[in-house]
Design a protein around this motif. Sequence first.
Motif, short mmCIF file in Angstrom:
data_model
loop_
_atom_site.label_atom_id
_atom_site.label_comp_id
_atom_site.label_asym_id
_atom_site.label_seq_id
_atom_site.Cartn_x
_atom_site.Cartn_y
_atom_site.Cartn_z
N GLY A 1 -3.24 -7.08 12.97
CA GLY A 1 -2.43 -5.93 13.35
C GLY A 1 -2.11 -5.90 14.84
N GLU A 2 -3.11 -6.14 15.67
CA GLU A 2 -2.91 -6.09 17.12
C GLU A 2 -1.96 -7.20 17.58
N LEU B 1 0.88 -1.16 11.32
CA LEU B 1 1.25 -0.85 12.70
C LEU B 1 1.09 0.62 13.08
N GLY B 2 0.64 1.45 12.15
CA GLY B 2 0.50 2.87 12.45
C GLY B 2 1.85 3.55 12.40
N PHE C 1 3.51 -8.73 19.42
CA PHE C 1 4.74 -9.47 19.17
C PHE C 1 5.97 -8.58 19.28
N PHE C 2 5.82 -7.34 18.83
CA PHE C 2 6.95 -6.41 18.83
C PHE C 2 7.05 -5.58 20.11
N ARG D 1 -6.14 -4.40 4.05
CA ARG D 1 -6.82 -3.77 5.19
C ARG D 1 -7.44 -4.83 6.10
N GLU D 2 -8.03 -5.85 5.49
CA GLU D 2 -8.62 -6.93 6.28
C GLU D 2 -7.55 -7.66 7.08
N PHE D 3 -6.41 -7.89 6.44
CA PHE D 3 -5.29 -8.53 7.15
C PHE D 3 -4.83 -7.66 8.32
N SER D 4 -4.76 -6.33 8.10
CA SER D 4 -4.34 -5.41 9.16
C SER D 4 -5.32 -5.43 10.33
N ARG D 5 -6.63 -5.46 10.01
CA ARG D 5 -7.64 -5.47 11.08
C ARG D 5 -7.59 -6.76 11.89
N ASN D 6 -7.32 -7.88 11.20
CA ASN D 6 -7.35 -9.17 11.88
C ASN D 6 -6.08 -9.48 12.66
#
Length: 295
Positions: free
Chosen positions: A34-35, A158-159, A40-41, A27-32
């Motif tokens: 994710g955006e 990424l949701g 990038f995509f 979750r911490e990796f996603s918060r940091n």
Amino acid sequence: MSWLTEFPQLSRRDLLTIRKTLDEAYREFSRNYGEAIENFFDPLLSFLVWFEDLLIATPWWLMIGIILGITYFAARSIKLTIGVGISLLLIGIFGMWEDTMQTLSIITVCTLLSIVLGVPIGIAMAKSNRIQSVITPILDVMQTMPAFVYLIPVVMLLGIGKIPGLIAVVIYAIPPVIRLTNLGIRLVDKEVLEAADAYGVTPWQRLWNVQLPLAMPNIMAGINQTIMMALAMVVIASMIGVKGLGQPVLQSITNQYFTQGVLNGAAIVVLAIIFDRVSQSYAKRSQRHMGGQND
């Protein structure tokens, strides 16, 4: 002596602690990040949306004509071309044209991505036993992991939407093209390679002009399997917002709409047969040309 009859295991508290630690870390990796990963995509998302809109906006008769032209060019078979035309007409008559075009767009993009990523990885594996020993276990995990599991980390990161679905499909479908590219290059006759070296070709020329053409039947078989696996993943990817034939199938399971599920499932089968027959026919025709035979 209970330790002889009961399997030794961590306590429930220890297991819970490990799971919480790993979940929090992800979750911490996603918060940091994710955006940044979403940004990038973004170009890929824009291309996918543009391609999907293009297929949907193209008149049905023109789209069928293009597909029939590609089919005949690849297979040189009148029977197969007529069969593809009839199948596409039936898809349109039963009101599944737009969903089919959405599925066709994401399968096409996933296949192209799998080829662009998978073939170089397969080449690298064929060139180095060390790289092969590292990548092979990863491919084993990718091919044996339940398809639903791929959705969990992608959705957390990424949701829901097209890109998470596309990533999940590519991860699920890419192993065959990697494996068979590696296999095809490794199966090239050593005497042929020695003859090429005797002519003083560079490593790049040997790869491009000798190894890849001779490995093409295996590479095409890998692409074929990748397409089949991507189509198999369409229904599962619809759970995270990928539009197309998978969503009506998912709705039919939820609401027990038997006819809707059968018709849309049949449309997926039709796409699979079209991709399968066309790619196999193209591979066989290419192999005959390499052998000096004519159609």
